[in-house]
Write an enzyme that holds these catalytic residues in place. Structure first.
Site, PDB file in Angstrom:
ATOM      1  N   ASP A   1      63.477  81.467  10.767  1.00 16.02           N
ATOM      2  CA  ASP A   1      64.848  81.359  11.255  1.00 16.02           C
ATOM      3  C   ASP A   1      64.906  81.638  12.756  1.00 16.02           C
ATOM      4  OD1 ASP A   1      67.583  80.910  11.038  1.00 16.02           O
ATOM      5  OD2 ASP A   1      67.784  82.155   9.242  1.00 16.02           O
TER       6      ASP A   1
ATOM      7  N   TRP B   1      64.277  75.509  14.767  1.00 14.70           N
ATOM      8  CA  TRP B   1      64.237  75.361  16.211  1.00 14.70           C
ATOM      9  C   TRP B   1      65.325  74.434  16.756  1.00 14.70           C
ATOM     10  CZ3 TRP B   1      58.767  74.152  18.664  1.00 14.70           C
ATOM     11  CH2 TRP B   1      58.846  74.190  20.060  1.00 14.70           C
ATOM     12  N   PRO B   2      65.420  73.152  16.306  1.00 15.31           N
ATOM     13  CA  PRO B   2      66.428  72.270  16.918  1.00 15.31           C
ATOM     14  C   PRO B   2      67.862  72.691  16.631  1.00 15.31           C
ATOM     15  CG  PRO B   2      65.317  71.151  15.104  1.00 15.31           C
ATOM     16  CD  PRO B   2      64.587  72.438  15.323  1.00 15.31           C
TER      17      PRO B   2
ATOM     18  N   TYR C   1      69.089  75.689  16.565  1.00 13.11           N
ATOM     19  CA  TYR C   1      69.504  76.720  17.516  1.00 13.11           C
ATOM     20  C   TYR C   1      69.506  76.214  18.961  1.00 13.11           C
ATOM     21  CZ  TYR C   1      69.591  80.207  13.837  1.00 13.11           C
ATOM     22  OH  TYR C   1      69.920  80.916  12.712  1.00 13.11           O
TER      23      TYR C   1
ATOM     24  N   ASP D   1      74.459  75.016   7.543  1.00 13.51           N
ATOM     25  CA  ASP D   1      74.192  75.276   6.131  1.00 13.51           C
ATOM     26  C   ASP D   1      74.971  74.296   5.259  1.00 13.51           C
ATOM     27  OD1 ASP D   1      72.562  77.412   6.623  1.00 13.51           O
ATOM     28  OD2 ASP D   1      74.030  78.943   6.133  1.00 13.51           O
TER      29      ASP D   1
END
Length: 364
Positions: free
Chosen positions: A105, A139-140, A142, A166
């Protein structure tokens, strides 16, 4: 711990493993609040009294694999110890426990460069262990609020990567994921392929996600037609298939859909190309996915939310840049039920009846 043992038993006994669902994955909140005296992560002694290694051994004994959760920052999203400054140690710990997948995460990660460097470092650390561990990145997701992700670099380090919010057990959530994917398909479709996949979403239920991208089928919020749509469209998108549900309490209909071998075969097609939307006409969307053996998967989605079934008619010259059906092709319906439609010529039109919020999945 008992929950994961029971789920592993069900996966082995009720056809899930045989359908291709390999991983049973622990999400956030599995850790003790503090690292041990050697700086290592440790399992919460109440939630996992026997420890992760013993659970992994049990899962492996059922012919399955175990996934676990970590975070690139100082703390996980729920406030447990993150892996920042501990990437090598945590990778070694996971490897020593027999872990087969890491969902990593991006909470509490500091600057964008710290985020990127953390994802790179954990990738290298996992490889250094010598154990085959699937690396699932966020990664992408965030990065996106601040900058466009470099998917070429992300694929260099990650096996799959989360792109969107989500998923929830609701039609509006499924619809928003499909809309986002269609809007961004020019930047994400081309990068997907063997070894690296776009993951449209993430979700957890009871801190558990079972590997088939998060399918909420088998819960409460989707109608049958909407469940068919999620299964069909996740197959078109070449999404890693995860289920977020309780397999001990699932309807026969949901089980049939989730274990449908023809849909899973489309999802797992070895060519590894992601599908894309080729046209949108008011409430209808037409998607295609190139498959091995010169075949195509085709989805006709009816976004209308009221009324009854409606027909969508399209020319077969639309498919595969005009090549999918040249000079002729056979058409099989895969969902919502299997049916052979016969052989069509290149210049034929197909008329497909689709229920509101439903999808008809074809193989051409």
């Amino acid at each position: 711990e008992q929950l994961f043992v029971e789920m592993a038993d069900v996966m082995a006994a009720e056809g899930w493993r045989d359908a291709g669902y390999e991983f049973i994955c622990i999400d956030d909140c599995w850790m003790a609040p503090m690292r041990d005296e050697h700086g290592r992560l440790q399992a919460d002694p109440k939630r996992f009294p026997s420890g992760i290694r013993k659970l992994a051994d049990y899962v492996h004994s059922k012919g399955l694999k175990l996934g676990i959760y970590g975070d690139v920052g100082n703390k996980t999203c729920a406030g447990f110890p993150g892996s920042y400054n501990h990437y090598d140690l945590d990778a070694q710990t996971f490897s020593s426990w027999g872990v087969d997948l890491l969902k990593f995460d991006g909470c509490n990660s500091g600057t964008l460069e710290q985020l990127a460097e953390g994802y790179r470092q954990m990738s290298l650390a996992l490889n250094k262990t010598g154990r085959s561990i699937v690396y699932s990145c966020e990664w992408p997701f965030y990065l996106r609020p601040m900058q466009q992700p470099n998917y070429t670099e992300i694929k260099q380090y990650c096996n799959h990567w989360r792109n969107f919010f989500d998923v929830y057990d609701s039609w509006s959530s499924i619809k928003s994921i499909l809309d986002w994917t269609a809007l961004h398909q020019d930047s994400i479709v081309k990068i997907a392929g063997p070894g690296g996949w776009n993951d449209p979403d993430m979700a957890t239920l009871l801190g558990i996600f079972v590997f088939l991208s998060q399918l909420v089928i088998g819960n409460f919020g989707l109608s049958w037609d909407q469940a068919v749509t999620q299964m069909a469209m996740w197959a078109i998108m070449a999404a890693p298939l995860f289920m977020s549900n309780d397999l001990r309490h699932i309807s026969p209909e949901a089980k049939w859909l989730l274990q449908n071998k023809e849909v899973i075969a489309i999802n797992q097609d070895p060519l590894g190309k992601q599908g894309y939307q080729i046209t949108k006409d008011v409430n209808f969307e037409l998607w295609e996915r190139p498959l091995s053996g010169q075949a195509y998967a085709v989805a006709v989605l009816n976004q209308q939310e009221i009324g009854g079934p409606r027909n969508f008619t399209f020319s077969l010259t639309f498919l595969g840049n005009g090549l999918a059906c040249n000079p002729a092709c056979s058409v099989q319906q895969v969902l919502p039920a299997r049916r052979d439609w016969g052989v069509y010529s290149w210049v034929s039109f197909l008329s497909v009846e689709v229920n509101p919020t439903g999808t008809v999945l074809l193989k051409v």
